[in-house]
Design a protein around this motif. Sequence first.
Motif, PDB file in Angstrom:
ATOM      1  N   UNK A  34       0.719  -1.164  -0.078  1.00 11.90           N
ATOM      2  CA  UNK A  34      -0.012   0.006   0.072  1.00 11.90           C
ATOM      3  C   UNK A  34       0.820   1.168   0.059  1.00 11.90           C
ATOM      4  N   UNK A  35       0.949   2.101  -1.023  1.00 11.02           N
ATOM      5  CA  UNK A  35       1.630   3.098  -1.114  1.00 11.02           C
ATOM      6  C   UNK A  35       0.867   4.328  -0.866  1.00 11.02           C
ATOM      7  N   UNK A  59       0.707   6.578 -13.037  1.00  7.93           N
ATOM      8  CA  UNK A  59       0.960   7.977 -13.669  1.00  7.93           C
ATOM      9  C   UNK A  59      -0.435   8.615 -13.772  1.00  7.93           C
ATOM     10  N   UNK A  60      -1.458   8.129 -13.500  1.00  3.20           N
ATOM     11  CA  UNK A  60      -2.902   8.739 -13.228  1.00  3.20           C
ATOM     12  C   UNK A  60      -2.753   9.654 -12.636  1.00  3.20           C
ATOM     13  N   UNK A  61      -3.544  10.912 -12.613  1.00  2.00           N
ATOM     14  CA  UNK A  61      -3.672  11.898 -11.517  1.00  2.00           C
ATOM     15  C   UNK A  61      -4.445  11.690 -10.646  1.00  2.00           C
ATOM     16  N   UNK A 129       1.476   5.565  -8.263  1.00  2.00           N
ATOM     17  CA  UNK A 129       2.719   5.236  -8.423  1.00  2.00           C
ATOM     18  C   UNK A 129       2.715   3.745  -9.179  1.00  2.00           C
ATOM     19  N   UNK A 130       1.577   2.976  -9.478  1.00  2.99           N
ATOM     20  CA  UNK A 130       1.462   1.881 -10.175  1.00  2.99           C
ATOM     21  C   UNK A 130      -0.165   1.554 -10.234  1.00  2.99           C
ATOM     22  N   UNK A 155      -4.246   6.257  -0.519  1.00  2.00           N
ATOM     23  CA  UNK A 155      -3.560   5.123  -0.356  1.00  2.00           C
ATOM     24  C   UNK A 155      -3.980   4.295  -1.572  1.00  2.00           C
ATOM     25  N   UNK A 156      -2.877   3.759  -2.314  1.00  2.00           N
ATOM     26  CA  UNK A 156      -3.169   3.053  -3.355  1.00  2.00           C
ATOM     27  C   UNK A 156      -2.573   1.537  -3.259  1.00  2.00           C
ATOM     28  N   UNK A 157      -3.339   0.542  -3.561  1.00  2.00           N
ATOM     29  CA  UNK A 157      -3.020  -0.791  -3.555  1.00  2.00           C
ATOM     30  C   UNK A 157      -3.067  -1.472  -4.615  1.00  2.00           C
TER      31      UNK A 157
END
Length: 265
Positions: A34-35, A59-61, A129-130, A155-157
């Motif tokens: 989780x970033x 890379x998406x906003x 980030x991914x 938070x992105x997973x």
Amino acid sequence: MQEVFIVSAVRTPLGRRAGGLSGVHPADLLGAVQRAAVAPFDGFVSAAPARAGDRVAAGDLLATLDDRELRLERARWSSQLEQLGKQYRQAMAERDAAHARIQSAQMEQARAQLALVDEQLDKMVLRAPFDGVVVTGDLSQRLGAPVQRGQLLYEVAPEDAFRVVLKVDERDIDQIAIGQSGSLVFSAFPDEAVSFRVEQITPVSSAEEGRNAFRVEGAFLETPSHLQPGMQGVGKVSVDRRRLIWIFSHEVTDWLRLALWKWLP
């Protein structure tokens, strides 16, 4: 969520041995990684197209912070650099070496400030980030609101890599061991049980609904494609074979032993 401990449903004589389960434990589904996307500086939210639950590509906003002050500062340093350059060229034309060295040093300082402002401008745009799913974060209702440096915004997973986190009651933690298998049922899919294997047992407890619980992490044997980070459910861990009389009586026996130890001299 009320915990119900069901250890076996095998109909055998009490003296026979049967496979047991450690109990029913609350479970959370987290991303393997989780970033976090945090505010790089104190500022204000300018745009926030992403929200929790959205699928994003690398890379998406995610969000943009208001950069008007930084752009004004960049214009000021750029103008000052241009002016210093003219003074430097004039000093060189007049063969004034001392004045030229002073202007050259000031130009280097202005370039460093410009580089710093450009780096800050790049950080005002938060990007994924991914490839994955936005787990937490929704700034769409907070446009223009202030944010502080280091504040967690998103938070992105990843979508295809998960870890299972069980909250095991301290009364059952002694039955859990690394390598044991178990099954997990999510609230969103109550008719489907997913198999997992215990990977890690954290030796630190936390208070959960008035009881101490230990964090147990597991990994899926096969990952279903429809799972999403953030799902919740309940899990069971298979333990070794025990006599049915022990399965149905060990909780009361353990409680009696503890009570007697406290009261006997």
